[in-house]
Enzyme design. Structure first.
Site, PDB file in Angstrom:
ATOM      1  N   GLU A  47      17.665  51.072   3.958  1.00 62.03           N
ATOM      2  CA  GLU A  47      17.831  50.014   4.963  1.00 62.03           C
ATOM      3  C   GLU A  47      18.772  50.501   6.051  1.00 62.03           C
ATOM      4  OE1 GLU A  47      19.181  46.344   3.198  1.00 62.03           O
ATOM      5  OE2 GLU A  47      17.898  46.634   1.451  1.00 62.03           O
ATOM      6  N   LYS A  70      22.005  50.616   7.949  1.00 55.11           N
ATOM      7  CA  LYS A  70      23.376  50.187   7.658  1.00 55.11           C
ATOM      8  C   LYS A  70      23.984  49.726   8.967  1.00 55.11           C
ATOM      9  CE  LYS A  70      27.697  51.666   5.516  1.00 55.11           C
ATOM     10  NZ  LYS A  70      28.480  50.721   6.286  1.00 55.11           N
ATOM     11  N   ARG A 112      30.385  41.756   6.472  1.00 59.95           N
ATOM     12  CA  ARG A 112      29.601  41.171   5.407  1.00 59.95           C
ATOM     13  C   ARG A 112      29.813  39.667   5.315  1.00 59.95           C
ATOM     14  NH1 ARG A 112      28.786  44.489   0.059  1.00 59.95           N
ATOM     15  NH2 ARG A 112      27.287  43.168  -1.010  1.00 59.95           N
ATOM     16  N   ARG A 165      33.724  39.174   2.911  1.00 57.36           N
ATOM     17  CA  ARG A 165      33.771  39.957   1.670  1.00 57.36           C
ATOM     18  C   ARG A 165      35.070  39.723   0.901  1.00 57.36           C
ATOM     19  NH1 ARG A 165      33.881  45.945   1.639  1.00 57.36           N
ATOM     20  NH2 ARG A 165      35.684  45.730   0.312  1.00 57.36           N
ATOM     21  N   GLU A 169      24.656  41.055   6.364  1.00 59.74           N
ATOM     22  CA  GLU A 169      25.558  41.693   7.324  1.00 59.74           C
ATOM     23  C   GLU A 169      25.394  40.983   8.666  1.00 59.74           C
ATOM     24  OE1 GLU A 169      27.638  44.009   6.401  1.00 59.74           O
ATOM     25  OE2 GLU A 169      28.160  45.223   8.161  1.00 59.74           O
ATOM     26  N   PHE A 190      20.323  41.034   3.254  1.00 57.97           N
ATOM     27  CA  PHE A 190      19.889  42.162   2.424  1.00 57.97           C
ATOM     28  C   PHE A 190      19.897  41.871   0.930  1.00 57.97           C
ATOM     29  CE2 PHE A 190      24.379  43.159   3.511  1.00 57.97           C
ATOM     30  CZ  PHE A 190      24.922  43.196   2.231  1.00 57.97           C
ATOM     31  N   ARG A 210      31.245  48.554  -8.069  1.00 64.11           N
ATOM     32  CA  ARG A 210      30.805  49.673  -7.241  1.00 64.11           C
ATOM     33  C   ARG A 210      30.079  50.612  -8.186  1.00 64.11           C
ATOM     34  NH1 ARG A 210      32.955  50.878  -2.221  1.00 64.11           N
ATOM     35  NH2 ARG A 210      34.896  49.772  -2.458  1.00 64.11           N
ATOM     36  N   LYS A 265      25.729  54.316   0.268  1.00 66.21           N
ATOM     37  CA  LYS A 265      25.770  54.457   1.726  1.00 66.21           C
ATOM     38  C   LYS A 265      25.611  55.913   2.107  1.00 66.21           C
ATOM     39  CE  LYS A 265      30.728  54.042   1.392  1.00 66.21           C
ATOM     40  NZ  LYS A 265      31.963  53.465   1.843  1.00 66.21           N
TER      41      LYS A 265
END
Ligand code: ATP
Length: 569
Positions: free
Chosen positions: A254, A256, A261, A276, A306, A347, A423, A429
């Protein structure tokens, strides 16, 4: 529970740096707390009176605190100030002065945790005419009833400077130790507790559920619309090949976008928007609520997206800096929305019409997004994507993304669930450039010559667990003229209320301001306690959307240092 019990715990925690020991101390305390006290104690242990995502705070600055101490002990403000200059720590100042006073007077009222907690929260509720005086009075009353060490911790809590060094990991483990028999048997239990926390962002609630129902009690903890949940975070990859290795083949790529966020909740026609950091920014972004209502199908939902800024005239996307000022804005909101509009790129989806989507594979979540989110250019749309097993196609898509002004690509594992707060590599990313660091300002130096009015050089730090480690000083990137962008003057105004001590020309500041810092290289250096220094650092932007818990970690600095060595070869 007496407040003195909690004060003793803070003291014990300060004396040890061992995580296991801290866990033991906290778990003993949790066992003593009643159901009602659990929530308060969990917050107070972190030095908070509201959860991290709640914007309310006591709103007491250093000057007010000095006055409150002066009232409580009946000493002139100059003496309090002199003591502060000597110790640099208002907690200690309170403690010392109260201790001197207590020797002269007799009984005091016993403080209990609930009373301290509710009085601290009352500070937030006081507003309007004479509010400063009423706040000072309220704190002074608390301090007058406090023992010396209680005064130390009340002062630190009011100023949000607790510093006893316990993090989320310790709190989680302490809950397990306190309420689950044979906690060592199962790592999975700690994971479950963590998952429950990531859903609610509220240790008090998690602790209460486990206390009453054991590990089974956790099942009662449900995601609830309107309460923010922790977002899933991304890992970094350096090559497309590494992307496929980690996300699987085929994967989804996608754009970025360089925005910020947002988590969008809808329930009973009400829309709430969180950052976020789980801060409520619904008011600041009226257009997001409008688009979510008009162009997303569903009675209730939680979306992850986003918000990207664009130029209202040319319709071109703008970098994060251009819209970051909207995040904390309290006035002129409509004007800002017209001047710096955002487009919402959805997303992920976490909840839809009564169905929890967290465990659904990403491919199904994406299908749902495409079904419910209309594609409305410069308003709201599903994020731009391709699904492929072909390296060349990704390369092409990357070039296109960059040309359109994006930061790069995100790679997503099509089979992965949504993991709140983690994470884990379900989302990667790919940027190809030297990664900027997000760092906290811990000290600031007054400038010289024409910069002497400003704090113009900033010592910046990354994070290792709960500790902050300095990685350098930065003084470029800000502007002298406010009309040209983020200025020294603006930064000075933000830093001044955070000053908690002085070392010659350097002010020590409460670490609250997060800046994104670019640099040429990371070097090993004995100058800073991290062991690293940034070469040619420059300030890219303020990260209003990030808190100190979100700054770059020591591990990241090490990772980037090692990676640059690889690329140099
Ligand atoms: P962190 O990794 O702590 O989130 P960061 O905020 O600096 O750090 P990056 O790590 O650079 O962000 O990238 C992850 C962020 O990219 C996401 O948090 C999200 O805000 C943003 N983003 C932009 N486009 C997308 C997308 N299509 N899918 C997922 N995230 C996206």
């Amino acid at each position: 529970m007496r407040y003195s019990t909690l004060a003793e715990v803070y003291e014990e925690l300060e004396k040890t740096s061992k995580r296991l020991e801290k866990t033991r101390i906290v778990s003993k305390l949790l066992k003593k707390a009643s159901d009602e006290e659990l929530q308060m104690v969990m917050l107070l242990l972190e030095g908070r009176i509201y959860p991290a995502w709640d914007r309310r705070e006591a709103g007491v600055a250093t000057q007010m605190m000095l006055k409150a101490i002066s009232h409580a002990v009946g000493t002139g403000i100059n003496d309090v100030q002199a003591e502060w200059k000597m110790t640099g720590d208002l907690g200690k100042v309170s403690e010392n002065l109260i201790s001197k006073k207590k020797q002269a007077t007799l009984r005091r009222e016993e403080l209990d945790v609930a009373k301290v907690f509710s009085n601290l929260r009352r500070l937030n509720e006081i507003s309007g005419n004479g509010s400063v005086d009423r706040k000072i009075q309220l704190i002074a009353e608390l301090l007058s009833s406090a023992s010396p060490n209680e005064a130390r911790y009340i002062t630190r809590t009011v100023l949000q400077q607790m510093r006893v060094g316990i993090g989320a990991g310790t709190l989680r483990d302490a809950i397990v130790h306190a309420f689950i028999e044979e906690p060592n048997q199962n790592r999975r239990i700690a994971e479950q507790v963590q998952e429950a926390y990531d859903l609610t962002s509220d240790f008090g609630e998690v602790a209460k559920a486990i206390k009453s129902g054991g590990i089974k009690g956790i099942e009662s903890i449900k995601l609830s619309i309107g309460n923010p949940i922790k977002v899933m975070l991304a890992l970094k990859v350096d090559t497309i090949e590494e992307g496929f290795e980690k996300a699987g083949r085929p994967m989804q790529a996608e754009y970025k976008m360089d925005g910020f966020r947002v988590q969008i909740h809808k329930k009973d026609e009400d829309i709430t928007v969180f950052t976020r950091r789980l801060e409520n920014v619904t008011k600041q972004f009226p257009e997001i609520a409008e688009y979510a209502k008009k162009h997303v199908n569903g009675e209730e939902f939680i979306l992850d997206a986003e918000a990207a800024g664009y130029d209202p005239k040319s319709k071109k996307y703008l970098p994060f800096q251009s819209i970051s000022q909207r995040i904390k804005r309290k006035y002129d909101i409509e004007r800002m929305a017209t001047q710096f509009p955002v487009e919402v790129n959805v997303f992920d989806v976490i909840w839809h019409n009564g169905k929890n989507m967290i465990s659904e594979p990403f491919r199904n979540r994406r299908k749902l997004i495409e079904r419910i989110v209309e594609d409305r250019e410069r308003k709201i749309r599903p994020s731009k994507k391709i699904v492929t097993d072909n390296d060349k196609e990704i390369e092409e898509f990357f070039r296109e993304a960059k040309e359109m002004g994006n930061e790069g690509l995100m790679f997503k594992n099509l089979d992965a669930p949504y993991k709140p707060g983690a994470r884990v590599g379900h989302m990667l990313k790919y940027k190809k450039t030297m990664e900027n660091l997000d760092l906290a300002i811990v000290k600031a130096e007054w400038g010289e010559g024409k910069r002497s009015m400003w704090l113009s050089s900033y010592t910046i730090a990354c994070r290792k667990g709960n500790k902050l480690l300095e990685v350098g000083k930065v003084s470029t990137g800000l502007k002298e003229k406010p009309e040209e962008g983020l200025s020294f003057d603006e930064m000075t105004k933000m830093l001044k209320p955070l000053i908690i001590g002085e070392e010659g020309k350097t002010a020590i500041v409460k670490p609250e301001i997060v800046i994104e810092v670019g640099y040429e290289e990371i070097q090993k250096s004995p100058t800073y306690e991290s062991g690293f220094a940034l070469r040619f650092p420059r300030i890219i932007t303020m990260r209003q959307d990030k808190g100190i818990e979100d700054i770059s970690s020591m591990e990241m600095v090490e990772q980037y240092y090692n990676e640059q060595k690889k690329t140099k070869k």
